[in-house]
Design a protein around this motif. Structure first.
Motif, short mmCIF file in Angstrom:
data_model
loop_
_atom_site.label_atom_id
_atom_site.label_comp_id
_atom_site.label_asym_id
_atom_site.label_seq_id
_atom_site.Cartn_x
_atom_site.Cartn_y
_atom_site.Cartn_z
N ASN A 215 0.90 -1.24 -0.04
CA ASN A 215 -0.02 -0.01 -0.04
C ASN A 215 0.86 1.26 -0.09
N CYS A 217 3.82 1.43 -1.13
CA CYS A 217 4.67 1.71 -2.35
C CYS A 217 3.69 2.01 -3.36
N ARG A 218 2.59 1.59 -3.55
CA ARG A 218 1.43 2.11 -4.46
C ARG A 218 1.19 3.41 -4.34
N SER A 219 1.20 4.12 -3.07
CA SER A 219 0.93 5.32 -2.76
C SER A 219 2.19 6.52 -3.41
N CYS A 221 3.89 5.67 -5.86
CA CYS A 221 4.15 5.77 -7.26
C CYS A 221 2.98 6.74 -7.67
N GLU A 222 1.83 6.75 -7.04
CA GLU A 222 0.78 7.97 -7.23
C GLU A 222 1.26 9.30 -6.90
N PRO A 228 0.90 3.12 -11.55
CA PRO A 228 1.19 2.02 -10.67
C PRO A 228 0.87 0.64 -11.41
N GLN A 229 0.00 0.80 -12.34
CA GLN A 229 -0.11 -0.69 -13.05
C GLN A 229 0.82 -1.01 -13.93
N ALA A 241 -1.19 -3.92 -9.29
CA ALA A 241 -0.34 -2.63 -9.57
C ALA A 241 1.19 -3.04 -9.64
N ALA A 244 4.13 -1.14 -8.49
CA ALA A 244 3.94 -0.83 -7.15
C ALA A 244 4.66 -2.16 -6.64
#
Length: 342
Positions: A215, A217-219, A221-222, A228-229, A241, A244
């Motif tokens: 979560n 790492c996805r944040s 990227c965003e 993130p995909q 993702a 991420a």
């Protein structure tokens, strides 16, 4: 703190104001920091941070992104003006993924970062081992992981890179239980890595930590404006993702170390897990809360980033790494340098 042309605002109850061509950070009406706007590409705020209207308008005019994360680092929103470099960054990211050479180079870098950090965990465990036999086994596994690292430059395909990663993972997880206190090894024994579902207590704890790192790492990227995909090491799949997951690889050994610390200190015990029908093992509710608190406390701990040579909280490192990745994708940095444990 200001890193890589990005201002990270982490102090609770901070308020950001515009002061001519300068951003001013106030806490309890006391000025803590001033940053000229022309120094900034983005402002990243953790938790409930106040903004003045004039500042938000000026950031939009100057093309400075305003990124909002919750107190735990989860992505909430990204505010930008009408003219944004975000679409150009994502276009560059998509083009990089289509370039087989660049994709392979980034995949190698991601795996190298993960393997170097795994080796660090094993060598530290070998140094701290009480039993000579444990020290020998951990050192041998670390040497095998080092051999995998040396093999990476010769990998000429993504399949070869993934194969090297898989072999290193088998070596690593085959001895990870030796890092558990001897009196707890039976309760936290593991035979390799099992995911969906985890089949033992240690795998259940690792999976829980990995989900929290995922979560974050996805944040990251965003927050950096990346898609993130669209990943390099991990294949693109609907609902996955992939980028991420790429970014997360270098942080998995940090999750492993924290999991081992909680077990060895008795903060997580065998009673904190439940076994479902079919053999799935899960962390139970109250223990989850304790693990989340430990994770958040760990993210507040300061460390020196090896590339930037600055002291920053661990929780900010994924955001920094995502920003370094954007610089590489844009062509501003020759290579992506993953985070290395010390």
């Amino acid at each position: 703190m200001e890193l890589l042309n990005t201002l990270y605002v982490t102090l609770p109850d901070s308020r950001l104001r515009l002061d001519n061509a300068t951003l001013r950070v106030e806490v309890e009406q006391e000025t803590r920091l001033r940053v000229p706007l022309h120094h900034l590409q983005a402002v990243v705020c953790f938790g409930y941070i106040g903004f003045s209207g004039p500042l938000m308008h000026r950031l939009a005019e100057e093309g400075v992104a305003l990124v909002l994360l919750d107190a735990n680092g989860r992505f909430k929103a990204r505010l930008e003006g009408g003219i944004s470099g975000n679409v150009l960054l994502r276009q560059a990211q998509h083009q990089a993924v289509l370039d087989a050479t660049r994709t392979l180079e980034l995949a190698r870098a991601v795996v190298a970062g993960k393997l170097k950090n795994q080796r660090h965990v094993l060598l530290r465990g070998a140094r701290e081992a009480k039993a000579a036999n444990d020290e020998v086994k951990l050192t041998r596994a670390a040497l095998n992981v080092a051999g995998s690292i040396r093999a990476l430059p010769g990998a000429t395909s993504l399949e070869a890179v993934r194969g090297i990663e898989g072999e290193a993972a088998r070596n690593y997880f085959s001895v990870l239980t030796l890092l558990v206190r001897p009196d707890l090894r039976d309760a936290f024994a593991m035979e390799g890595r099992s995911r969906r579902p985890p089949r033992d207590r240690m795998n259940a704890l690792l999976s829980f930590f990995y989900s929290m790192w995922m979560n974050d790492c996805r944040s990251a990227c965003e927050a950096a404006g990346l898609d993130p995909q669209i990943g390099f090491l991990h294949a693109v799949r609907p609902g996955r993702a992939a980028l991420a997951l790429d970014l997360m690889e270098e942080f998995r050994p940090l999750a492993d170390r924290l999991a081992l610390t909680l077990v060895n200190r008795g903060q997580v015990t065998e009673r904190d897990f439940i076994e479902r029908e079919g053999g799935a093992v899960l962390l139970e509710g109250d223990a989850r809360k304790a693990v989340v608190i430990a994770y958040q406390e760990r993210k507040q701990e300061a460390l020196t980033h090896p590339l930037l040579a600055e002291s920053i909280p661990l929780g900010v490192v994924p955001l920094v790494q995502a920003r370094l990745l954007t610089k590489h994708i844009r062509g501003e940095a020759k290579q992506y340098v993953p985070f290395a444990m010390r």
